[in-house]
Design a protein around this motif. Structure first.
Motif, PDB file in Angstrom:
ATOM      1  N   LYS A  61       0.837  -1.241   0.043  1.00 37.85           N
ATOM      2  CA  LYS A  61       0.012   0.121   0.001  1.00 37.85           C
ATOM      3  C   LYS A  61       0.707   1.323   0.048  1.00 37.85           C
ATOM      4  O   LYS A  61       0.756   2.243  -0.689  1.00 37.85           O
ATOM      5  CB  LYS A  61      -0.807  -0.056   1.288  1.00 37.85           C
ATOM      6  CG  LYS A  61      -2.086   1.179   1.378  1.00 37.85           C
ATOM      7  CD  LYS A  61      -2.724   0.958   2.495  1.00 37.85           C
ATOM      8  CE  LYS A  61      -4.115   0.471   2.080  1.00 37.85           C
ATOM      9  NZ  LYS A  61      -5.321   0.848   2.809  1.00 37.85           N
ATOM     10  N   ASN A  64       2.301   1.951  -3.046  1.00 40.64           N
ATOM     11  CA  ASN A  64       1.109   2.478  -4.181  1.00 40.64           C
ATOM     12  C   ASN A  64       1.313   4.040  -4.174  1.00 40.64           C
ATOM     13  O   ASN A  64       1.111   4.766  -5.117  1.00 40.64           O
ATOM     14  CB  ASN A  64       0.113   1.718  -3.973  1.00 40.64           C
ATOM     15  CG  ASN A  64      -0.476   0.804  -5.213  1.00 40.64           C
ATOM     16  OD1 ASN A  64       0.231   1.129  -6.061  1.00 40.64           O
ATOM     17  ND2 ASN A  64      -1.232   0.075  -4.866  1.00 40.64           N
ATOM     18  N   ILE A  65       1.362   4.353  -2.685  1.00 42.84           N
ATOM     19  CA  ILE A  65       1.199   5.771  -2.306  1.00 42.84           C
ATOM     20  C   ILE A  65       2.402   6.709  -2.809  1.00 42.84           C
ATOM     21  O   ILE A  65       2.497   7.601  -3.623  1.00 42.84           O
ATOM     22  CB  ILE A  65       1.115   5.989  -0.913  1.00 42.84           C
ATOM     23  CG1 ILE A  65      -0.398   5.509  -0.588  1.00 42.84           C
ATOM     24  CG2 ILE A  65       1.031   7.604  -0.542  1.00 42.84           C
ATOM     25  CD1 ILE A  65      -0.636   5.419   1.100  1.00 42.84           C
ATOM     26  N   VAL A 229       4.491  11.638   2.424  1.00 46.11           N
ATOM     27  CA  VAL A 229       4.307  13.172   1.871  1.00 46.11           C
ATOM     28  C   VAL A 229       5.296  14.030   2.528  1.00 46.11           C
ATOM     29  O   VAL A 229       5.834  14.696   1.562  1.00 46.11           O
ATOM     30  CB  VAL A 229       2.857  13.638   2.273  1.00 46.11           C
ATOM     31  CG1 VAL A 229       2.665  15.211   2.077  1.00 46.11           C
ATOM     32  CG2 VAL A 229       1.699  12.747   1.645  1.00 46.11           C
ATOM     33  N   MET A 271      -7.024  16.957  10.077  1.00 47.77           N
ATOM     34  CA  MET A 271      -5.760  17.011  10.458  1.00 47.77           C
ATOM     35  C   MET A 271      -5.556  17.234  11.842  1.00 47.77           C
ATOM     36  O   MET A 271      -5.678  18.393  12.303  1.00 47.77           O
ATOM     37  CB  MET A 271      -4.860  17.902   9.418  1.00 47.77           C
ATOM     38  CG  MET A 271      -3.433  17.728   9.673  1.00 47.77           C
ATOM     39  SD  MET A 271      -2.457  18.508   8.598  1.00 47.77           S
ATOM     40  CE  MET A 271      -0.847  17.993   9.224  1.00 47.77           C
ATOM     41  N   LEU A 284      -3.924  12.256   9.209  1.00 43.27           N
ATOM     42  CA  LEU A 284      -4.605  12.980   8.137  1.00 43.27           C
ATOM     43  C   LEU A 284      -5.853  12.130   7.748  1.00 43.27           C
ATOM     44  O   LEU A 284      -5.556  10.824   7.634  1.00 43.27           O
ATOM     45  CB  LEU A 284      -3.613  12.647   7.100  1.00 43.27           C
ATOM     46  CG  LEU A 284      -2.143  13.684   7.246  1.00 43.27           C
ATOM     47  CD1 LEU A 284      -1.293  13.225   6.037  1.00 43.27           C
ATOM     48  CD2 LEU A 284      -2.439  15.132   7.157  1.00 43.27           C
ATOM     49  N   HIS A 285      -6.791  12.708   7.767  1.00 45.60           N
ATOM     50  CA  HIS A 285      -8.249  12.116   7.286  1.00 45.60           C
ATOM     51  C   HIS A 285      -8.290  11.801   6.101  1.00 45.60           C
ATOM     52  O   HIS A 285      -7.752  13.000   5.214  1.00 45.60           O
ATOM     53  CB  HIS A 285      -9.452  12.818   7.918  1.00 45.60           C
ATOM     54  CG  HIS A 285     -10.558  12.214   7.925  1.00 45.60           C
ATOM     55  ND1 HIS A 285     -11.235  11.656   6.771  1.00 45.60           N
ATOM     56  CD2 HIS A 285     -11.252  11.459   8.764  1.00 45.60           C
ATOM     57  CE1 HIS A 285     -12.182  11.262   7.261  1.00 45.60           C
ATOM     58  NE2 HIS A 285     -12.226  10.786   8.501  1.00 45.60           N
ATOM     59  N   ARG A 286      -8.734  10.714   5.570  1.00 43.29           N
ATOM     60  CA  ARG A 286      -8.769  10.681   3.939  1.00 43.29           C
ATOM     61  C   ARG A 286      -9.593  11.864   3.433  1.00 43.29           C
ATOM     62  O   ARG A 286      -9.649  11.879   2.244  1.00 43.29           O
ATOM     63  CB  ARG A 286      -9.165   9.228   3.524  1.00 43.29           C
ATOM     64  CG  ARG A 286     -10.565   8.996   3.650  1.00 43.29           C
ATOM     65  CD  ARG A 286     -10.783   7.435   3.539  1.00 43.29           C
ATOM     66  NE  ARG A 286     -10.305   6.486   4.151  1.00 43.29           N
ATOM     67  CZ  ARG A 286      -9.843   5.188   4.075  1.00 43.29           C
ATOM     68  NH1 ARG A 286      -9.874   4.643   2.807  1.00 43.29           N
ATOM     69  NH2 ARG A 286      -9.394   4.388   4.947  1.00 43.29           N
ATOM     70  N   PRO A 289      -8.439  16.064   1.359  1.00 42.59           N
ATOM     71  CA  PRO A 289      -8.568  16.746   0.001  1.00 42.59           C
ATOM     72  C   PRO A 289     -10.014  17.192  -0.408  1.00 42.59           C
ATOM     73  O   PRO A 289     -10.026  18.248  -0.928  1.00 42.59           O
ATOM     74  CB  PRO A 289      -7.968  15.651  -1.003  1.00 42.59           C
ATOM     75  CG  PRO A 289      -7.218  14.484  -0.029  1.00 42.59           C
ATOM     76  CD  PRO A 289      -8.078  14.795   1.191  1.00 42.59           C
ATOM     77  N   HIS A 322       0.043  25.145  -2.046  1.00 33.96           N
ATOM     78  CA  HIS A 322       0.847  24.467  -1.017  1.00 33.96           C
ATOM     79  C   HIS A 322       0.752  23.064  -1.776  1.00 33.96           C
ATOM     80  O   HIS A 322      -0.617  22.516  -1.813  1.00 33.96           O
ATOM     81  CB  HIS A 322       0.364  24.669   0.416  1.00 33.96           C
ATOM     82  CG  HIS A 322       0.641  23.636   1.146  1.00 33.96           C
ATOM     83  ND1 HIS A 322       2.124  23.333   1.569  1.00 33.96           N
ATOM     84  CD2 HIS A 322       0.096  22.482   1.626  1.00 33.96           C
ATOM     85  CE1 HIS A 322       2.355  22.361   2.379  1.00 33.96           C
ATOM     86  NE2 HIS A 322       0.771  21.645   2.467  1.00 33.96           N
ATOM     87  N   GLY A 324      -0.001  19.860  -0.991  1.00 34.80           N
ATOM     88  CA  GLY A 324      -0.454  18.992   0.087  1.00 34.80           C
ATOM     89  C   GLY A 324      -0.072  17.595  -0.088  1.00 34.80           C
ATOM     90  O   GLY A 324       0.199  16.792   0.777  1.00 34.80           O
ATOM     91  N   GLY A 325      -0.340  17.334  -1.579  1.00 36.17           N
ATOM     92  CA  GLY A 325      -0.580  15.834  -1.929  1.00 36.17           C
ATOM     93  C   GLY A 325      -0.921  15.997  -3.131  1.00 36.17           C
ATOM     94  O   GLY A 325      -2.013  16.668  -3.393  1.00 36.17           O
ATOM     95  N   ARG A 326      -0.938  14.733  -3.762  1.00 39.63           N
ATOM     96  CA  ARG A 326      -1.499  14.611  -5.098  1.00 39.63           C
ATOM     97  C   ARG A 326      -3.063  15.021  -5.332  1.00 39.63           C
ATOM     98  O   ARG A 326      -3.604  15.711  -6.198  1.00 39.63           O
ATOM     99  CB  ARG A 326      -1.220  13.388  -5.673  1.00 39.63           C
ATOM    100  CG  ARG A 326      -1.378  12.923  -6.998  1.00 39.63           C
ATOM    101  CD  ARG A 326      -2.678  12.290  -7.556  1.00 39.63           C
ATOM    102  NE  ARG A 326      -3.163  11.381  -6.679  1.00 39.63           N
ATOM    103  CZ  ARG A 326      -4.702  11.249  -6.620  1.00 39.63           C
ATOM    104  NH1 ARG A 326      -5.295  11.813  -7.200  1.00 39.63           N
ATOM    105  NH2 ARG A 326      -4.865  10.298  -5.812  1.00 39.63           N
ATOM    106  N   ASN A 351       5.926  18.244  -0.400  1.00 37.73           N
ATOM    107  CA  ASN A 351       5.314  18.798   0.837  1.00 37.73           C
ATOM    108  C   ASN A 351       6.541  19.033   1.720  1.00 37.73           C
ATOM    109  O   ASN A 351       6.695  18.106   2.389  1.00 37.73           O
ATOM    110  CB  ASN A 351       4.132  18.066   1.299  1.00 37.73           C
ATOM    111  CG  ASN A 351       3.141  18.733   2.348  1.00 37.73           C
ATOM    112  OD1 ASN A 351       4.047  19.662   2.994  1.00 37.73           O
ATOM    113  ND2 ASN A 351       2.025  18.369   2.607  1.00 37.73           N
ATOM    114  N   PRO A 390      -4.097  22.335   9.401  1.00 36.53           N
ATOM    115  CA  PRO A 390      -4.762  22.129  10.682  1.00 36.53           C
ATOM    116  C   PRO A 390      -6.021  23.072  10.905  1.00 36.53           C
ATOM    117  O   PRO A 390      -5.563  24.455  10.930  1.00 36.53           O
ATOM    118  CB  PRO A 390      -4.273  21.670  11.850  1.00 36.53           C
ATOM    119  CG  PRO A 390      -2.750  21.435  11.276  1.00 36.53           C
ATOM    120  CD  PRO A 390      -2.544  22.214  10.024  1.00 36.53           C
TER     121      PRO A 390
END
Ligand SMILES: CC(C)(COP(=O)(O)OP(=O)(O)OC[C@H]1O[C@@H](n2cnc3c(N)ncnc32)[C@H](O)[C@@H]1OP(=O)(O)O)[C@@H](O)C(=O)NCCC(=O)NCCSC(=O)CC(=O)O
Length: 405
Positions: A61, A64-65, A229, A271, A284-286, A289, A322, A324-326, A351, A390
């Motif tokens: 997993k 993959n990330i 990240v 967050m 981090l909550h899914r 995004p 920023h 933050g992530g993809r 990030n 946050p």
């Protein structure tokens, strides 16, 4: 309220310059540590150094990330960790309490942060001052943001000693400021510069991830995402009101036109960052995004409204978001309907928390110069700097790129 249906968010700050003009960025610099980890091989490295190779499914997993992060960042960028010898492989192997998922380790982590944060920050400052072209002794104030530690005497005190700045330099220290800390620091610097004639404010961000590195746990994928990240880097900018650049010899790059900061309602859990005996634990909550992209339309619309910009389509502006992530970057791009390439400099880097926007800003300036564009904002006049963290807190700064000549 934006047509996006997003909640009304933006609380606008007053903008009443008393120092004879608007604050501008007069110099930018960044610094990255020497230890580099390729995103491609990072899953093997991370599971080996945390003695977690037996967690086969979790490793797949994580791989993959990281693969997705690799697609997201340009190939020439890698994740970086503090250049201090103590956060090297040697340090990680010597401190199993750091590479465990949860083990008492705050003290040993904190030592790395305390030493690394001002040192990396000082490197970025030297680059920013070189870019500004004036002596460091002209600095009157410092605003220093970091999310990576919280000890006293604070990192800004160490910084002025490292740089040999007067001990009377006026300081503001923003600890645990989140990824929007760089934007907050610019907002504070703008207020100081516009309230104090001839002020030259040094903004510094420095992030060293020694407090958050930890091993994986099957029950805490939000931590795993944080491990994939975040990376280390420092940024700096010199901010001041410069009404007569030809007489001071300074070169304003971006005018800081207007700042906003908003909390997105109902997102307290998106967050969560806790300082514990085991170090800093990030969850981090899914849905993070999704929350950001749902709110962004209203925030951006308010940020552009009522200041007389010439922007009629978001593609007529330059964007410094920023990284933050993809999922965050893709979501914002889609919600704002931005054309291809508008978030290219954001995608160029990973990030690095409060520093991320300075890496993006410097990259945009560099590319614009290389291509002979009229402004450091890809040749455009108006731009938007945006970061979040946050709260969820979203912070913006409307920018106006100055003509390069
Ligand atoms: C991490 C990603 C790059 C991975 O993207 P991918 O395209 O590979 O795939 P994906 O999104 O389907 O996620 C892969 C698997 O991880 C799971 N997953 C993803 N995010 C999760 C989370 N926060 N908590 C628990 N699980 C999570 C997915 O459900 C999926 O599981 P399964 O395989 O079981 O289906 C992306 O999800 C992303 O950008 N997420 C946002 C990261 C984030 O929160 N950034 C903000 C940092 S905070 C910040 O920047 C501010 C600050 O620090 O102050």
């Amino acid at each position: 309220m934006g047509s996006s249906g997003a909640p009304e968010l933006t609380h606008e700050l007053s903008n009443n310059p008393r120092a004879g003009g608007r604050a501008t960025i007069l110099g930018i610099g960044t610094a990255v540590p020497v230890h580099v980890y390729e995103q491609k091989s990072f899953p093997d490295y991370y599971f080996e150094i945390t003695n977690s190779n037996h967690l086969v499914d979790l490793k797949a997993k994580f791989a993959n990330i990281c693969k997705c992060m690799r697609n997201y960042h340009s190939a020439r960028r890698q994740r970086r960790r503090s250049g201090t010898c103590t956060s090297s492989d040697e340090w990680l192997r010597a401190n199993p309490s750091v590479t465990a998922y949860m083990s008492t380790s705050l003290n040993v982590r904190q030592q790395v942060a305390e030493e690394g944060i001002p040192r990396l920050g000082a490197e970025a400052v030297c680059n920013a001052i070189g870019n500004w072209g004036k002596p460091a002794s002209s600095i009157t104030h410092i605003v220093f943001a970091t999310t990576s530690t919280g000890c006293l005497p604070s990192a800004d005190v160490t910084l002025i000693k490292l740089l040999g700045l007067p001990l009377s330099t006026k300081r503001v220290m923003l600890y645990q400021s989140g990824c929007f800390g760089g934007t907050t620091a610019l907002r504070v610097a703008k207020d100081i510069a516009e309230s104090n004639r001839d002020a030259r404010v040094l903004v510094v961000t420095s992030e060293v991830m020694s407090l958050i590195i930890r091993g994986p746990s099957e029950s805490h994928v939000g931590n795993l995402v944080a491990q994939a990240v975040f990376g280390d880097a420092a940024g700096a900018a010199v901010v001041g009101c410069c009404c007569h650049p030809s007489s001071t010899g300074e070169r304003p790059v971006f005018e800081l036109v207007r700042a906003s900061q908003d909390v997105i309602p109902g997102t307290d859990d998106a967050m969560v960052v806790k300082v514990q005996q085991e170090g800093v634990v990030i969850t981090l909550h899914r849905d993070l995004p999704l929350h950001v992209s749902n709110a962004i339309g209203g925030v951006v619309e308010s940020a552009f409204r009522g200041v007389g910009t010439t922007v009629t389509s978001y593609d007529e502006a330059f964007w410094l978001l920023h990284a933050g992530g993809r999922a965050v970057v893709d979501g914002v791009e889609e919600r704002l309907g931005l054309g291809e390439g508008k978030l290219a400099v954001t995608r160029e880097y990973g990030n690095t928390r409060s520093t991320t926007i300075f890496l993006a800003m410097e990259e945009m300036r560099r590319r614009s110069e290389e291509r002979g564009m009229a402004t450091a904002g890809e040749g455009l006049e108006w731009g938007m700097l945006m970061a979040f963290g946050p709260g969820l807190t979203v912070e913006t700064m409307l920018l106006r790129a100055m003509p390069r000549n």
